[in-house]
Design an enzyme around this catalytic site. Structure first.
Site, PDB file in Angstrom:
ATOM      1  N   ARG A  80       0.827  -1.206   0.000  1.00 49.80           N
ATOM      2  CA  ARG A  80       0.000   0.000   0.000  1.00 49.80           C
ATOM      3  C   ARG A  80       0.863   1.259   0.000  1.00 49.80           C
ATOM      4  NH1 ARG A  80      -2.177  -4.043   3.004  1.00 49.80           N
ATOM      5  NH2 ARG A  80      -4.377  -4.519   2.577  1.00 49.80           N
ATOM      6  N   HIS A 105      -1.052  -2.549  -4.402  1.00 48.07           N
ATOM      7  CA  HIS A 105      -0.538  -3.542  -5.353  1.00 48.07           C
ATOM      8  C   HIS A 105      -0.534  -3.065  -6.813  1.00 48.07           C
ATOM      9  CE1 HIS A 105       0.116  -6.374  -2.281  1.00 48.07           C
ATOM     10  NE2 HIS A 105      -1.045  -6.998  -2.259  1.00 48.07           N
ATOM     11  N   HIS A 179       2.566 -12.999  -5.720  1.00 47.37           N
ATOM     12  CA  HIS A 179       1.492 -13.069  -4.725  1.00 47.37           C
ATOM     13  C   HIS A 179       0.841 -14.459  -4.694  1.00 47.37           C
ATOM     14  CE1 HIS A 179      -1.898 -11.598  -2.286  1.00 47.37           C
ATOM     15  NE2 HIS A 179      -1.208 -10.489  -2.108  1.00 47.37           N
ATOM     16  N   SER A 180       1.639 -15.506  -4.779  1.00 45.38           N
ATOM     17  CA  SER A 180       1.089 -16.861  -4.656  1.00 45.38           C
ATOM     18  C   SER A 180       0.658 -17.135  -3.222  1.00 45.38           C
ATOM     19  CB  SER A 180       2.127 -17.904  -5.072  1.00 45.38           C
ATOM     20  OG  SER A 180       2.340 -17.883  -6.460  1.00 45.38           O
ATOM     21  N   TYR A 181      -0.480 -17.836  -3.099  1.00 47.56           N
ATOM     22  CA  TYR A 181      -0.964 -18.325  -1.812  1.00 47.56           C
ATOM     23  C   TYR A 181      -0.580 -19.797  -1.710  1.00 47.56           C
ATOM     24  CZ  TYR A 181      -4.239 -14.323  -1.442  1.00 47.56           C
ATOM     25  OH  TYR A 181      -4.818 -13.081  -1.357  1.00 47.56           O
ATOM     26  N   ASP A 252      -0.501  -9.595   8.178  1.00 47.95           N
ATOM     27  CA  ASP A 252      -0.398  -8.870   6.915  1.00 47.95           C
ATOM     28  C   ASP A 252       0.771  -7.898   7.070  1.00 47.95           C
ATOM     29  OD1 ASP A 252      -0.840  -7.964   4.373  1.00 47.95           O
ATOM     30  OD2 ASP A 252      -2.813  -7.101   4.753  1.00 47.95           O
ATOM     31  N   GLU A 313       5.590 -12.800   0.554  1.00 53.44           N
ATOM     32  CA  GLU A 313       5.887 -11.809  -0.475  1.00 53.44           C
ATOM     33  C   GLU A 313       7.235 -11.131  -0.202  1.00 53.44           C
ATOM     34  OE1 GLU A 313       2.349  -9.223  -0.908  1.00 53.44           O
ATOM     35  OE2 GLU A 313       1.407 -10.683   0.432  1.00 53.44           O
TER      36      GLU A 313
END
Length: 351
Positions: A80, A105, A179-181, A252, A313
Site C-alpha cells: 500500500r 498492489h 502473490h502466490s498463496y 499482513d 511476499e
C-alpha cells in the site's frame, strides 16, 4: 523434464498462453502470460501422492473476476502507498486509488492485469519462462516508461527461481513481488493454521488502521510475530495482540530479514510432509495469512475461507519511499532494478 505450451484463453482479442513444466522428480508447474500468474504447482507428499500446493483457477474468466491476486506478479509497487500519492525529487505524483483512498498492489490495472509477452526455453534439467512488459509513462500515475522482465526458472531439484529485472527512462518507484498463496496440505484439504513457519527475522513493521506500515519497528521477542523457532501459524493468529486483531485476525505484516540467500524462510506441513524453503536477496518478506479469503469464490471445488492460504511476499518494505532507515522503492532513471527469490519444494525427512 517435460515442457509444453497451450492456449489458456482469450482476452480482448489476445491469446493468453499457458506454460507447463514437469520434472522427473515429481513437480508440476504451470503459469500464464496474463499477470504472469502461477496457476498451479503440484508436489508429492510423504507418501508420493501428488497434489496442488497453491491457490488458483482453471479458467481465465475466474482470474478476471477474482480480486485476491492469486499467483500474480505485483507492480509497479507491491503493498500500500498511503493516500495514493508520493513525492519524488520535488514532484508529487497522484496514483490510482483502489483501497480506502490508498494505492494497493500497483492499482486496479497493475501488472497483475497486464498481458505480458512470453517465451519458453528449456534444456535437459531446466526450463525458463520469460515474461516482458513495457509499462508506459503515467500508467496508474507512476512516472517513466518502465521495461520489466520476469523469468520463472524451474529445475530438476524441484526449485522455482523468480528473477526480476527492470529499467525506467525516468526516476520512478519499483517494488515487485509474487502473490502466490501456499497451502501445503494438498488440494486445499485443510487451512494453513497448522502449517509451521521458521523465519530468520528479529523485527517487524507496525501497521496503522489502514494496514500501512508506520515506519515503527518492533522486535519479535515475546510476541506473536516470533518465528525464529518453528511455530504454527495458528498459535500467533489465535493471540489477542492488537496488531493481529487489527488486520482481521492474522498476519499482513512486513518482517525484516536478518540474512539473505540462506534459507531464511521455511514453511512446512507435518501431516503431508511437504516443505517449502525460500531464500531471497530482498530485505523483507510480507506474511499475509489470507485474512480476507471469504465470499462466494470457488477455488477448484473448495469454497474460499479465511486462512486457506498464506502469501510469502519477498520485497522492499512497503510504503518506504523516502525513509532513510529502510531500503526504498526509488529507482533512478536508467538504473537497473534486479531481484531474485528461490522457492525449493521438498518432502520432510522423518526423524
Amino acid at each position: 523434464m517435460e515442457v509444453s505450451e497451450s492456449v489458456f484463453g482469450e482476452l480482448d482479442g489476445m491469446v493468453i498462453k499457458s506454460y507447463a513444466v514437469k520434472t522427473k522428480s515429481g513437480m508440476e508447474f504451470t503459469c500464464i502470460d496474463y499477470g504472469c500468474i502461477i496457476t498451479n504447482i503440484l508436489m508429492p507428499d510423504k507418501t508420493g501422492i501428488k497434489e496442488s500446493v497453491v491457490l488458483g483457477f482453471d479458467t481465465l474468466e475466474e482470474y478476471e473476476r477474482n480480486s485476491h491476486y492469486f499467483g500474480s506478479i505485483i507492480g509497479r509497487v507491491s503493498g500500500r502507498i498511503e493516500k495514493a500519492e508520493f513525492t519524488l525529487d520535488g514532484n508529487t505524483y497522484k496514483l490510482a486509488k483502489n483501497e480506502n483512498g490508498n494505492h494497493l498492489h500497483g492499482g486496479p490495472n497493475g501488472f497483475h492485469r497486464a498481458v505480458w509477452d512470453s517465451s519458453l526455453e528449456n534444456s535437459l534439467d531446466e526450463a525458463h519462462i520469460t515474461f516482458t512488459y513495457t509499462s508506459p509513462d503515467g500508467e496508474e500515475g507512476f512516472p517513466g516508461e518502465l521495461k520489466i522482465e520476469v523469468t520463472y526458472t524451474v529445475n530438476e531439484s524441484n526449485e522455482l527461481i523468480i528473477s526480476y529485472r527492470g529499467v525506467s527512462n525516468k526516476t520512478t518507484l519499483v517494488n515487485l513481488t509474487n502473490h502466490s498463496y501456499f497451502n501445503l496440505s494438498g488440494n486445499l484439504k485443510r487451512d494453513i493454521l497448522s502449517h509451521e513457519l521458521i523465519l530468520k527475522s528479529d523485527r517487524f513493521l507496525v501497521l496503522d488502521s489502514s494496514f500501512i506500515p508506520t515506519g515503527r519497528v518492533e522486535f519479535v521477542e515475546n510476541t506473536a510475530f516470533d518465528f525464529r523457532e518453528s511455530k504454527k501459524l495458528g498459535m500467533g493468529i489465535d493471540s489477542s495482540e492488537q496488531q493481529i486483531e487489527l488486520v482481521g485476525g492474522g498476519y499482513d505484516h512486513p518482517f525484516l530479514l536478518n540474512i539473505n540467500n540462506q534459507e531464511e524462510i521455511c514453511l512446512f506441513d507435518r501431516e503431508s510432509g511437504r516443505k517449502l524453503e525460500m531464500e531471497t536477496d530482498q530485505p523483507c518478506v510480507v506474511i499475509y495469512s489470507g485474512n480476507s479469503l471469504q465470499g462466494d469464490i470457488d477455488i477448484r471445488g473448495k469454497k474460499a475461507q479465511k486462512h486457506l492460504g498464506v502469501c510469502l511476499e519477498t520485497q522492499i518494505p512497503p510504503n518506504m519511499i523516502s525513509n532513510p532507515s529502510f531500503a526504498t522503492a526509488k529507482l533512478a532513471a536508467n538504473e537497473i532494478y534486479e531481484s531474485r527469490t528461490k522457492y525449493a519444494f521438498k518432502v520432510m525427512q522423518d526423524k
